[in-house]
Design an enzyme around this catalytic site. Structure first.
Site, PDB file in Angstrom:
ATOM      1  N   HIS A   1       0.887  -1.168   0.000  1.00  0.00           N
ATOM      2  CA  HIS A   1       0.000   0.000   0.000  1.00  0.00           C
ATOM      3  C   HIS A   1       0.927   1.220   0.000  1.00  0.00           C
ATOM      4  CE1 HIS A   1      -2.334  -2.955   2.440  1.00  0.00           C
ATOM      5  NE2 HIS A   1      -3.420  -2.383   1.965  1.00  0.00           N
TER       6      HIS A   1
ATOM      7  N   ASP B   1       2.370   1.955   3.365  1.00  0.00           N
ATOM      8  CA  ASP B   1       3.390   1.060   3.920  1.00  0.00           C
ATOM      9  C   ASP B   1       4.792   1.542   3.606  1.00  0.00           C
ATOM     10  OD1 ASP B   1       1.205  -0.636   4.356  1.00  0.00           O
ATOM     11  OD2 ASP B   1       1.549  -1.702   2.459  1.00  0.00           O
TER      12      ASP B   1
ATOM     13  N   GLU C   1      -9.187 -13.715  -0.504  1.00  0.00           N
ATOM     14  CA  GLU C   1      -8.336 -13.990   0.668  1.00  0.00           C
ATOM     15  C   GLU C   1      -8.965 -15.080   1.537  1.00  0.00           C
ATOM     16  OE1 GLU C   1      -6.531 -10.690   2.668  1.00  0.00           O
ATOM     17  OE2 GLU C   1      -6.819 -11.608   4.649  1.00  0.00           O
TER      18      GLU C   1
ATOM     19  N   ASP D   1     -10.268 -11.466  12.006  1.00  0.00           N
ATOM     20  CA  ASP D   1      -9.311 -11.609  10.910  1.00  0.00           C
ATOM     21  C   ASP D   1      -7.886 -11.614  11.462  1.00  0.00           C
ATOM     22  OD1 ASP D   1      -8.344 -11.726   8.364  1.00  0.00           O
ATOM     23  OD2 ASP D   1      -8.651  -9.606   7.924  1.00  0.00           O
TER      24      ASP D   1
END
Ligand code: XUL
Ligand code: CO
Length: 435
Positions: free
Chosen positions: A101, A104, A268, A307
């Site tokens: 991202h 990041d 995912e 998650d």
């Protein structure tokens, strides 16, 4: 030049299933041919920059546990150190791709223009490092969920100024992805949803999100980006309800806004579980529509119900996922991205390497089991037998016919169903021979 962060860890090599070396691959052998293709080219592993290098080990009850030389992450110089360490890890693991991202890899500036300048400077640093290696960018994406400006959504925000900020942000991230030769561009809408319907105009928000995605696709064509545009389903967290709930919901959304030939899905494992599905369910939904783009590999804790983004360690689950992927022709431009993070007590650099080595091995084992099942053909044969009735001319004629013509055949006694076993346990036992 190495940063010495990983100190004396040598590049990981394949030593075979009998090896007891924790820093060796026992199953991932990049050059091994599986169903006519190199294992590396099937799996297309990627390291996720955010979990491995940006996350500091905090949880809702406590702050950072990791102490890294690139902390605090508010400085371009330290962002370059972070990139240097990341590439040291890529050299050790030898995986072919990574993902990021914007947030990041660059420090946020006091205004948009400064953030973009920071971003471009670090992207150039990363680009120079990529030039001297084989590694590629699997995908780039924009973090439009962490900063407080996104708290009410990005493209679905009630404030058009936030929509504008999101559009400008995605433009810069698509430019950077294109510049680094990225294979895909991903949109995961963590805040594209709602906390309460009391303050939410859902219809308007969905229309804005559909329009936004059309702008993304237009921009892709404008700049000549050859990669895939992917959306990543997740049912909730951080939003109470996320609009991209699961694969089926996303496909319906893409069709509604005329995007079904332009956008595919990044699925995912943990998100599938949160949506009440198995990973292979989500993959099968996507492949049955020709819309599988890429996968984020991880696992959730089945007890905690949220998650947890752990590294995969369940070979049977992974094998069934790759079974559906292989059956549909493979990952194409997509890959297997480790959207997975260490536990917050795993504070040593070695933990970061070992986690990836283990995850890569679990996936390699799963891939080999999936390929063996396909080559053996047992599941395919059972499936063909189960559906064989549909190969008859009478069954095909029925599909082309109508209710009353079929009624006549059933009424006359010409057609009378004869129930047959679904043979589920036999098939489960069959899978157990391969995993
Ligand atoms: C969050 C998640 C993201 C996306 C990219 O659950 O999976 O990391 O993969 O934004
Ligand atoms: Co993800």
């Amino acid at each position: 030049m190495s940063t010495k962060f990983f100190d004396d860890i040598a590049p990981i090599t394949y030593k075979g299933a009998d090896s007891t070396d924790p820093m060796a691959f026992r199953h991932y052998n990049p050059d091994e041919i599986v169903m006519g293709k190199r294992m590396e080219d099937h799996l297309r592993f990627a390291v996720a920059y955010w979990h491995s290098f940006a996350w500091e080990g905090g949880d809702p009850f406590g702050g950072p546990t990791f102490e890294r030389p690139w902390h605090p992450q508010d400085d371009v110089g330290r962002a370059k150190t972070k990139a240097d360490v990341a590439f040291d890890m890529f050299d050790i693991l030898g995986q072919p791709y990574f993902c990021w991202h914007d947030a990041d890899i660059r420090p946020e500036g006091p205004d948009f223009a400064t953030s973009v300048r920071n971003f471009e400077e670090v992207i150039d640093h990363i680009g120079a490092k990529m030039d001297t290696r084989k590694i590629g960018l699997l995908w780039g994406t924009a973090n439009m969920f962490s900063h407080r400006r996104w708290m009410g959504g990005a493209a679905t925000n009630p404030d058009p100024d936030v929509f504008a900020y999101a559009a400008a942000t995605v433009k810069t991230c698509m430019d950077a992805t294109h510049k680094l030769g990225g294979q895909n561009y991903v949109l995961w809408g963590g805040r594209e949803g709602y906390e309460t319907l009391l303050n939410t105009d859902m219809g308007a928000e969905l229309d804005h999100m559909g329009r936004f995605l059309n702008m993304v696709v237009d921009y892709k064509h404008k700049i000549g980006f050859q990669g895939q545009i992917l959306v990543e389903p997740k049912p909730q967290e951080p939003s109470k309800h996320q609009y991209d709930y699961d694969a089926a919901t996303c496909i319906g959304f893409l069709r509604k806004y005329g995007l079904e030939n332009e956008v595919k899905l990044n699925l995912e494992q943990g998100h599938a579980i949160l949506a009440g599905h198995s990973f292979e369910h989500e993959i099968a939904v996507a492949t049955s529509e020709g819309m599988l783009g890429s996968i984020d590999m991880n696992r959730n804790d089945y007890q905690s119900g949220w998650d947890t983004d752990q590294f995969p360690n369940n070979v049977p689950e992974v094998a069934l996922a790759y079974y559906h992927i292989l059956k549909s022709g493979g990952l194409g431009l997509g890959g297997t991205n480790f959207d997975a993070k260490l536990r917050r007590q795993s504070i040593d650099p070695t933990d970061l390497i070992a986690a990836h080595v283990g995850g890569m091995d679990v996936c390699a084992r799963g891939l080999k089991a999936a390929a063996a099942m396909i080559e053996d053909g047992g599941l395919e044969t059972a499936l063909n037998e189960r559906y064989a009735g549909w190969d008859t001319p009478a069954a095909r004629a029925m599909l082309a016919g109508n209710l009353d013509s079929t009624y006549t055949d059933v009424m006359s006694g010409k057609i009378a169903p004869n129930p047959r076993s679904g043979r589920q346990e036999i098939l489960e036992n069959y899978v157990n021979r391969f995993v």
